[in-house]
Each structure stands twice: as C-alpha cells, then as structure tokens.
Design a protein around this motif. Structure first.
Motif, mmCIF file in Angstrom:
data_model
loop_
_atom_site.group_PDB
_atom_site.id
_atom_site.type_symbol
_atom_site.label_atom_id
_atom_site.label_comp_id
_atom_site.label_asym_id
_atom_site.label_seq_id
_atom_site.Cartn_x
_atom_site.Cartn_y
_atom_site.Cartn_z
ATOM 1 N N ASP A 1 0.833 -1.203 0.000
ATOM 2 C CA ASP A 1 0.000 0.000 0.000
ATOM 3 C C ASP A 1 0.868 1.253 0.000
ATOM 4 O O ASP A 1 0.574 2.226 -0.700
ATOM 5 N N GLY A 2 1.939 1.240 0.797
ATOM 6 C CA GLY A 2 2.838 2.396 0.851
ATOM 7 C C GLY A 2 3.507 2.655 -0.484
ATOM 8 O O GLY A 2 3.615 3.806 -0.928
ATOM 9 N N VAL A 3 3.969 1.596 -1.141
ATOM 10 C CA VAL A 3 4.578 1.751 -2.465
ATOM 11 C C VAL A 3 3.553 2.309 -3.441
ATOM 12 O O VAL A 3 3.842 3.224 -4.214
ATOM 13 N N ARG A 4 2.346 1.762 -3.412
ATOM 14 C CA ARG A 4 1.299 2.236 -4.321
ATOM 15 C C ARG A 4 1.003 3.719 -4.098
ATOM 16 O O ARG A 4 0.835 4.482 -5.051
ATOM 17 N N ASP A 5 0.955 4.147 -2.845
ATOM 18 C CA ASP A 5 0.684 5.555 -2.546
ATOM 19 C C ASP A 5 1.769 6.459 -3.123
ATOM 20 O O ASP A 5 1.472 7.490 -3.737
ATOM 21 N N VAL A 6 3.028 6.090 -2.916
ATOM 22 C CA VAL A 6 4.141 6.883 -3.453
ATOM 23 C C VAL A 6 4.072 6.898 -4.980
ATOM 24 O O VAL A 6 4.223 7.947 -5.611
ATOM 25 N N TYR A 7 3.830 5.738 -5.560
ATOM 26 C CA TYR A 7 3.739 5.652 -7.020
ATOM 27 C C TYR A 7 2.608 6.536 -7.541
ATOM 28 O O TYR A 7 2.813 7.342 -8.459
ATOM 29 N N ASP A 8 1.420 6.391 -6.975
ATOM 30 C CA ASP A 8 0.273 7.146 -7.476
ATOM 31 C C ASP A 8 0.460 8.647 -7.342
ATOM 32 O O ASP A 8 0.074 9.406 -8.230
ATOM 33 N N GLU A 9 1.064 9.058 -6.248
ATOM 34 C CA GLU A 9 1.221 10.497 -6.010
ATOM 35 C C GLU A 9 2.381 11.113 -6.802
ATOM 36 O O GLU A 9 2.236 12.187 -7.379
ATOM 37 N N LEU A 10 3.527 10.441 -6.831
ATOM 38 C CA LEU A 10 4.722 11.061 -7.405
ATOM 39 C C LEU A 10 5.109 10.540 -8.791
ATOM 40 O O LEU A 10 5.550 11.325 -9.635
ATOM 41 N N ILE A 11 4.988 9.256 -9.014
ATOM 42 C CA ILE A 11 5.540 8.660 -10.231
ATOM 43 C C ILE A 11 4.526 8.599 -11.365
ATOM 44 O O ILE A 11 4.825 8.964 -12.507
ATOM 45 N N ARG A 12 3.333 8.134 -11.084
ATOM 46 C CA ARG A 12 2.306 7.985 -12.121
ATOM 47 C C ARG A 12 2.146 9.244 -12.994
ATOM 48 O O ARG A 12 2.125 9.133 -14.224
ATOM 49 N N PRO A 13 2.037 10.436 -12.404
ATOM 50 C CA PRO A 13 1.844 11.621 -13.256
ATOM 51 C C PRO A 13 3.004 11.872 -14.238
ATOM 52 O O PRO A 13 2.801 12.501 -15.276
ATOM 53 N N GLN A 14 4.193 11.378 -13.913
ATOM 54 C CA GLN A 14 5.349 11.604 -14.787
ATOM 55 C C GLN A 14 5.457 10.620 -15.926
ATOM 56 O O GLN A 14 6.039 10.948 -16.951
ATOM 57 N N ILE A 15 4.942 9.405 -15.756
ATOM 58 C CA ILE A 15 5.212 8.401 -16.776
ATOM 59 C C ILE A 15 3.999 7.844 -17.503
ATOM 60 O O ILE A 15 4.142 7.360 -18.618
ATOM 61 N N HIS A 16 2.829 7.903 -16.929
ATOM 62 C CA HIS A 16 1.680 7.265 -17.572
ATOM 63 C C HIS A 16 1.274 7.921 -18.885
ATOM 64 O O HIS A 16 0.676 7.261 -19.741
ATOM 65 N N ASN A 17 1.591 9.175 -19.055
ATOM 66 C CA ASN A 17 1.297 9.817 -20.350
ATOM 67 C C ASN A 17 2.169 9.288 -21.474
ATOM 68 O O ASN A 17 1.857 9.515 -22.644
ATOM 69 N N ARG A 18 3.204 8.551 -21.153
ATOM 70 C CA ARG A 18 4.093 8.006 -22.189
ATOM 71 C C ARG A 18 3.593 6.684 -22.745
ATOM 72 O O ARG A 18 4.126 6.160 -23.695
ATOM 73 N N TRP A 19 2.580 6.085 -22.112
ATOM 74 C CA TRP A 19 2.082 4.796 -22.551
ATOM 75 C C TRP A 19 0.983 4.998 -23.545
ATOM 76 O O TRP A 19 0.230 4.327 -23.997
#
Length: 136
Positions: free
Chosen positions: A118-136
């Motif tokens: 859950d902690g990893v998912r929270d960090v991913y959703d908040e910080l990482i997802r916005p940076q990379i999901h637009n590339r898919w």
C-alpha cells in the motif's frame, strides 16, 4: 498461461532505487545519467525509468521507512518486482560481485506485506504515475 514471459529490466531505475543517491550525487560526463537525463540521446525511459531525478529522490525518501531491517532499499525494490504477478525474471545490473550477491538475496526475502505494498502504491500514485503514464 499464455506462454509469455515478462522480463523486468532496469528494475532499480539506473540505480535511483539503490537508495545511495541524493541531490549532491554527480555522475561522470560519459554516464547516461548525466548526458541522457532528459532523453537527449535515447529514450528517457532508459535513464531513471523516465522519472525526473529530483522527484525520484523524493520518492525514494518516502519509500525508505517501508524498508524493513532485513533488506536494503535495492533489495526492497527488487522484491517488489519479484512479487508482481506474471514477472518471469528480473535483470538488475551489478558493478561487482557483492552487488550481484545482494541482488540475488532479494529473491529469498519474504513477499512484501500488505502495508508495504500500500505504501509503495501511494508513493507511485502520487509522485511517479503523473510523470510516466502519459508516455504509454
């Protein structure tokens, strides 16, 4: 089930998930983490998995409390990859035999707990997802 394997390569995001770097870390001029930081020479996904270095450092700082005493940040990250359904093999880099040994040890660690996931998912959703999901 479909006869397809998933190869997880660059699972430590060019060392970012090793936990050894900070905002003062510099790399040599011939290191792709210097000359390809923003995708200048080849796909940005090959350097820090497409994540901005400073934001990646912030993510690692937020992940650090989730890492138990039995593992390093790198082993925690590798264990997370190993725990993903469908992953057949993980290919982390290693610069020496000690790093290779520690990478292999990650496979013997227990699966991450629900709280860690859950902690990893929270960090991913908040910080990482916005940076990379637009590339898919």
């Amino acid at each position: 089930a479909a006869g397809v394997g998933i190869i997880a390569r660059v699972p430590l995001a060019s060392g970012l998930l090793s936990g050894r770097y900070d905002e003062h870390t510099t790399f040599g001029p011939d290191d792709h983490r210097t000359y390809n930081r923003h995708g200048e020479s080849f796909d940005v996904g090959e350097t820090y998995s497409g994540v901005d270095f400073e934001l990646g450092l912030a993510a690692v700082r937020r992940l650090a409390p989730l890492v138990g005493p039995e593992s390093s940040m790198a082993q925690f990250a590798l264990r997370w990859v190993v725990d993903q359904p469908g992953v057949t093999v993980v290919i982390p880099g290693a610069r020496n035999t000690e790093q290779a040994r520690r990478n292999v040890e990650a496979a013997a660690l227990p699966p991450l707990s629900a709280g860690q996931l859950d902690g990893v998912r929270d960090v991913y959703d908040e910080l990482i997802r916005p940076q990379i999901h637009n590339r898919w």
